[in-house]
Design an enzyme around this catalytic site. Structure first.
Site, PDB file in Angstrom:
ATOM      1  N   PHE B 128       1.040  -1.036  -0.024  1.00  0.00           N
ATOM      2  CA  PHE B 128       0.194  -0.070   0.309  1.00  0.00           C
ATOM      3  C   PHE B 128       0.925   1.118   0.262  1.00  0.00           C
ATOM      4  O   PHE B 128       1.431   1.307   0.657  1.00  0.00           O
ATOM      5  CB  PHE B 128      -0.467   0.042   1.401  1.00  0.00           C
ATOM      6  CG  PHE B 128      -1.585   0.863   0.839  1.00  0.00           C
ATOM      7  CD1 PHE B 128      -2.974   0.846   0.805  1.00  0.00           C
ATOM      8  CD2 PHE B 128      -2.026   2.005   1.618  1.00  0.00           C
ATOM      9  CE1 PHE B 128      -4.209   1.913   0.069  1.00  0.00           C
ATOM     10  CE2 PHE B 128      -2.790   3.233   2.125  1.00  0.00           C
ATOM     11  CZ  PHE B 128      -3.361   3.057   0.635  1.00  0.00           C
ATOM     12  N   ASP B 198       1.130  -4.878   8.837  1.00  0.00           N
ATOM     13  CA  ASP B 198       0.001  -4.018   8.901  1.00  0.00           C
ATOM     14  C   ASP B 198      -1.432  -4.395   8.458  1.00  0.00           C
ATOM     15  O   ASP B 198      -1.070  -5.085   7.570  1.00  0.00           O
ATOM     16  CB  ASP B 198       0.253  -2.943   7.983  1.00  0.00           C
ATOM     17  CG  ASP B 198      -0.911  -1.805   6.852  1.00  0.00           C
ATOM     18  OD1 ASP B 198      -1.853  -2.304   7.787  1.00  0.00           O
ATOM     19  OD2 ASP B 198      -0.982  -1.037   6.376  1.00  0.00           O
ATOM     20  N   TYR B 223     -10.947   3.006   9.984  1.00  0.00           N
ATOM     21  CA  TYR B 223     -11.960   2.966   9.208  1.00  0.00           C
ATOM     22  C   TYR B 223     -13.019   1.759   8.652  1.00  0.00           C
ATOM     23  O   TYR B 223     -13.501   2.593   7.927  1.00  0.00           O
ATOM     24  CB  TYR B 223     -12.237   4.461   9.165  1.00  0.00           C
ATOM     25  CG  TYR B 223     -10.536   4.832   8.163  1.00  0.00           C
ATOM     26  CD1 TYR B 223     -10.382   3.971   6.312  1.00  0.00           C
ATOM     27  CD2 TYR B 223      -9.356   5.667   8.649  1.00  0.00           C
ATOM     28  CE1 TYR B 223      -9.753   4.402   5.448  1.00  0.00           C
ATOM     29  CE2 TYR B 223      -8.743   5.075   7.601  1.00  0.00           C
ATOM     30  CZ  TYR B 223      -8.555   5.014   5.943  1.00  0.00           C
ATOM     31  OH  TYR B 223      -7.654   4.748   5.680  1.00  0.00           O
ATOM     32  N   LYS B 224     -11.672   0.928   8.491  1.00  0.00           N
ATOM     33  CA  LYS B 224     -12.120   0.194   7.428  1.00  0.00           C
ATOM     34  C   LYS B 224     -13.235  -1.615   8.091  1.00  0.00           C
ATOM     35  O   LYS B 224     -14.124  -0.677   8.733  1.00  0.00           O
ATOM     36  CB  LYS B 224     -10.801  -0.276   6.694  1.00  0.00           C
ATOM     37  CG  LYS B 224      -9.930   0.381   6.009  1.00  0.00           C
ATOM     38  CD  LYS B 224      -8.829  -0.429   5.273  1.00  0.00           C
ATOM     39  CE  LYS B 224      -8.103   0.461   5.103  1.00  0.00           C
ATOM     40  NZ  LYS B 224      -8.821   0.752   3.284  1.00  0.00           N
ATOM     41  N   ARG B 372     -12.762  -3.724  -7.421  1.00  0.00           N
ATOM     42  CA  ARG B 372     -12.176  -4.981  -5.385  1.00  0.00           C
ATOM     43  C   ARG B 372     -13.922  -4.767  -4.712  1.00  0.00           C
ATOM     44  O   ARG B 372     -14.606  -3.300  -5.383  1.00  0.00           O
ATOM     45  CB  ARG B 372     -11.773  -3.742  -5.385  1.00  0.00           C
ATOM     46  CG  ARG B 372     -11.345  -4.216  -4.107  1.00  0.00           C
ATOM     47  CD  ARG B 372      -9.695  -3.514  -3.352  1.00  0.00           C
ATOM     48  NE  ARG B 372     -10.540  -2.355  -2.774  1.00  0.00           N
ATOM     49  CZ  ARG B 372      -9.719  -1.599  -1.845  1.00  0.00           C
ATOM     50  NH1 ARG B 372      -8.586  -1.474  -1.548  1.00  0.00           N
ATOM     51  NH2 ARG B 372     -10.505  -0.938  -0.993  1.00  0.00           N
TER      52      ARG B 372
END
Lengths: 413, 413
Positions: B128, B198, B223-224, B372
C-alpha cells in the site's frame, strides 16, 4: 478601572460589547462560569448540528462516496484557509493535520535537515512539555544534533551560528507571557536560524501576524481558542518561501503529489500539502471547520481588544477583592506582553481550583502552584469575570478551599 | 456451490447466518448494496448515538471536566483493549493513536534504532502506497539505512543479515492476497530481523493471531472493517517483550510516563503507552470505541468463516454469470490465502465501477485496472453478493458501463 467595580458595571460592559452576540453561538451551561477555553474551547451550537450531519448523512448514507460528494478530501486545506487570516498567513501556507505534537515533529525534523549541518535546536526551559519532549525526540534522530534548553532571559544570547531552529511557544501556557515574535524571529534569522512558533495559546484570541513578522514556521492547537472539540486536529504553517525545500520525514500518502495514483515512489506535493501525512480525520475536521466558520465573521481587532480588557479586569478585581489572600500575579500586566489568560501563583492553588469548580467557576490548575483563568473573548463576558472573582473572594474569605480536617488541624496545633 | 445459484438460495444462506442479527446494528441505506466496507466501514447505529452524547453532553456540558468525568484520557488504551482480541494480542499490547501512517513511522523508526547497525528496511513492491512512502521517509532519516523494495516472490530470499525490519501488509489492498504471517515472521526472526505487519485489510474480518505467530509489531486502520468512521484513529501493537527497548522518535506528552507532571525531560511510559504522541482525538475515539464494542459480541471464528463463504460465492457467481466479459480474478481462490475482498482485473474497470455505483452497487476501483468488492462479514449478507453480481451481469450484458459516445465510436470505426 473603578476601585469598586460592580456587577452592574460588568453587565454594562457586556451590553456594549460588539462581540456579545457571538456568545449565543455556543452551548454554555448556564450554571457555570467557563474560564478554561484556553484548555478546551466550548461547543459551538452549529458544530453539534454539523457533526450530526457529517456522521448520520455523510458517513451513514453517503458512505465511501462522500470523499468526493462532500469533498472530505479537501478538508485539511479548507480548514487551513480558515485559520490563515487569524494568524496573518496566506491560505496556501496553512493546513490542518494530526496533533500539535506530530506537527511540531514534522517541522523540527524539516528544519534540522534544511540547516546544512547546524547542530542545535534551541528552546526555553519551562516550554509546554510536549514541545520539549518532541524536540528531544526529533534531535535524538540526528547524531550531530543537540537540544539546548535555556532560561527565557538567556534566549537572545543563546542564538548562535550553531542553532538550526529556535522552537518557542508564542504565549506561555502557564504564565501567559507573550514573546515578541517579530524581534525574536529577526534575531534568529540574523544568525541564520529558522524559528517555529507554537501558537496554541494565541490563535483565535489575540493578534498574530506571522507574515508581518516574517515568520518561518508555526504550529497550533485546534481545541483551545479555535473550539474544534477535544483532541481536535492541529494546524501548521510554513511560509511559502520555505515550502519547496523542506521535507518532513513522515511522508504519508496525503503528502504525496498524486496520492490516488498509488505509485510506489514518494513524490512530495508541491506546496503546504506535503506536510500532511495519513488519511484526514473527517469527523473531527468537520467539527473544526464549522467552528472556524464563526471566526470569518469576527473582527480580529475587536477580539484582541476584548481579550486585553477582560484580562485587565480580572487582574484588577483579584487585586482589589482578594488582596491579602496570598495570590501572586505571574502574568504580565501589559496586554501586549501577554496572551488571553491570567495566572496567579498560590501555595494552595490546587485546592482553591477545586473549590471554584465545585461552585461552578471553571479555571484550571497547573503544577505546582498555578491557578489559571482563560478569558476567551469570543464567548466569555465581563459578567463571567466578575462572577469568577466574586466566587474566588468567597472561597478565600470562608476558607472554603480548605478541608475540614485541615482547618481543624490548623486550630489545634 | 450450485452452478445456478439463485436469489432464494442467497436469502436462505442469510436466514441461517448466525451473524445476521449484526446487520441491524448498522445504518445501511436500503437502496444500495455496500461492498466497500474494506475502504470505509458502515456507520453503527450506536456510534451515531454515542457521538451525539460525546459531543452534546460530554464536550458541550462537561467541557474540560470530561477529561476525568468521562475518562477521555483513557480512551486510547480502552480502544486498544477492544481491538486486542480481534488480532490475537493482549490488551496491554495495543493502543489507538494517530493514523496508520504515523503509527508505521513510529514503529519503523523504533525498529531501525533497535537494530544495532543493520542497514535495511525490506518491503514488497506494490505494498500500500503510504506504507512504502512512510518506509522511504523513515529510512531517509538514517544515513546508513536503505529501503529495499522487492517483488513478493523474492521476499524470503531478500531477508538477509542486513535487514533491520520487514514491513508487510498482511492482506494486499488490491489483490486481497494474504501473507503467511507465521512463516514470514519466523523466517525474518531466524535472520535476526523484526517484522511489522499492517493489518488494515485484516482486522475485524478474518482471523489474525499475532501472538500465535510470535509477531513483533503491527499497525492497522480504524475506519475499514473496524467501522470507526472516516479517518478514524489507527491502532498499533507491540509485543510485550519489545516494549521496553523500543523508542519512537515522536515523543509527545501522551507517551510520557507522567504527562500531567509537566516536567521538562522526557521519560517514556513503561508500556505500550509510550507509542502515543499528542492529545487523544476524543470525538473520533468515541466513535471507534463504540463500534469496537460490537465486536465483543461477535464469534471471531464465525466471522472468518462467513468472510470465506461470501468471497467464495462472489467468485463463483462472477465466473458463472459474467463469463466472457473479460474479468480476470486476481484474488486467491484459497480462503486461507486471501482476506475479505475479491478483485478482478478488467480493462474497463473504472467505467464498470462507475456504472455499478450509479445502480447502487458500491465496490471500488483501484488503478490501473482493478475492480474490488469488499465482503464485510459483520454486516453484509449473501443477498448483497447475489445482487451485486446480478447488477454486474446486467451492466456488462448491456454495456451500460460504456458511454454512448464511446459506443458510437466503436460502431463507426
Amino acid at each position: 478601572m473603578s476601585p469598586h467595580f460592580t456587577l452592574d458595571e460588568a453587565r454594562a460592559l457586556d451590553m456594549h460589547d460588539p462581540l456579545r452576540a457571538f456568545r449565543e453561538r455556543f452551548i454554555l451551561p448556564e450554571e457555570i462560569v467557563y474560564l478554561d477555553g484556553n484548555s478546551l474551547g466550548a461547543l459551538p451550537a452549529r458544530s453539534a448540528a454539523r457533526l450530526r450531519e457529517a456522521v448520520e448523512n455523510e458517513w451513514g448514507r453517503g458512505l465511501i462516496r462522500s470523499w468526493n460528494l462532500h469533498d472530505w478530501i479537501g478538508a485539511p486545506q479548507r480548514a487551513g484557509a480558515l485559520i490563515a487570516p487569524l494568524i496573518g498567513a496566506k491560505a496556501s501556507e496553512v493546513v490542518v493535520a494530526d496533533s500539535t505534537s506530530q506537527n511540531l515533529f514534522k517541522l523540527i525534523v524539516s528544519a534540522i535537515r534544511a540547516a546544512g549541518g547546524r547542530g542545535a535546536v534551541l528552546t526555553e526551559a519551562g516550554n509546554f512539555p510536549t514541545d520539549l519532549y518532541i524536540a528531544e525526540g526529533a534531535v535524538g534522530l540526528f547524531g550531530d544534533c543537540t537540544l539546548k534548553v535555556v532560561p527565557t532571559d538567556d534566549l537572545p544570547a543563546a542564538i548562535d551560528d550553531d542553532v538550526a531552529v529556535l522552537v518557542l511557544t508564542h504565549v506561555h501556557y502557564k504564565t501567559g507571557a507573550r514573546h515578541d515574535m517579530a524581534a525574536l524571529t529577526a534575531a534568529a534569522q540574523a544568525k541564520g536560524a529558522l524559528v517555529i512558533w507554537d501558537l496554541s495559546h494565541s490563535a483565535g484570541a489575540i493578534a498574530v501576524d506571522l507574515n508581518g513578522c516574517n515568520a518561518d514556521m508555526a504550529i497550533g492547537c485546534g481545541y483551545k481558542y479555535l473550539n474544534g472539540g477535544p483532541g481536535a486536529p492541529a494546524f501548521l504553517f510554513v511560509a511559502e518561501r520555505h515550502q519547496l525545500h523542506l521535507s518532513p520525514a513522515t511522508t504519508g500518502w496525503m503528502g504525496h503529489a498524486a496520492p490516488f495514483q498509488f505509485r510506489d515512489d514518494y513524490q512530495p506535493a508541491p506546496g503546504i500539502s506535503r506536510f500532511l501525512c495519513g488519511t484526514p480525520p473527517v469527523i473531527a475536521l468537520a467539527a473544526l471547520e464549522e467552528s472556524l466558520g464563526i471566526f470569518a465573521e469576527v473582527d480580529q481587532v475587536l477580539l484582541a481588544d476584548k481579550s486585553a480588557l477582560m484580562c485587565d479586569l480580572l487582574i484588577a478585581l483579584v487585586e482589589e477583592r482578594c488582596a491579602g489572600f496570598g495570590f501572586e500575579l505571574i502574568t504580565p500586566r501589559n496586554p501586549a506582553a501577554r496572551g488571553s489568560h491570567v495566572s496567579f501563583a498560590h501555595d494552595e492553588a490546587h485546592a482553591i481550583c477545586q473549590a471554584l469548580i465545585a461552585r461552578g467557576v471553571i479555571g484550571d490548575f497547573r503544577a505546582p502552584d498555578v491557578l489559571r483563568f482563560g478569558c476567551t473573548p469570543l464567548y466569555c463576558g465581563f459578567e463571567d469575570i466578575w462572577r469568577a472573582v466574586d466566587t474566588l473572594q468567597m472561597v478565600m474569605a470562608t476558607r472554603a478551599w480548605d478541608s475540614p480536617e485541615h482547618q481543624l488541624r490548623q486550630r489545634v496545633t
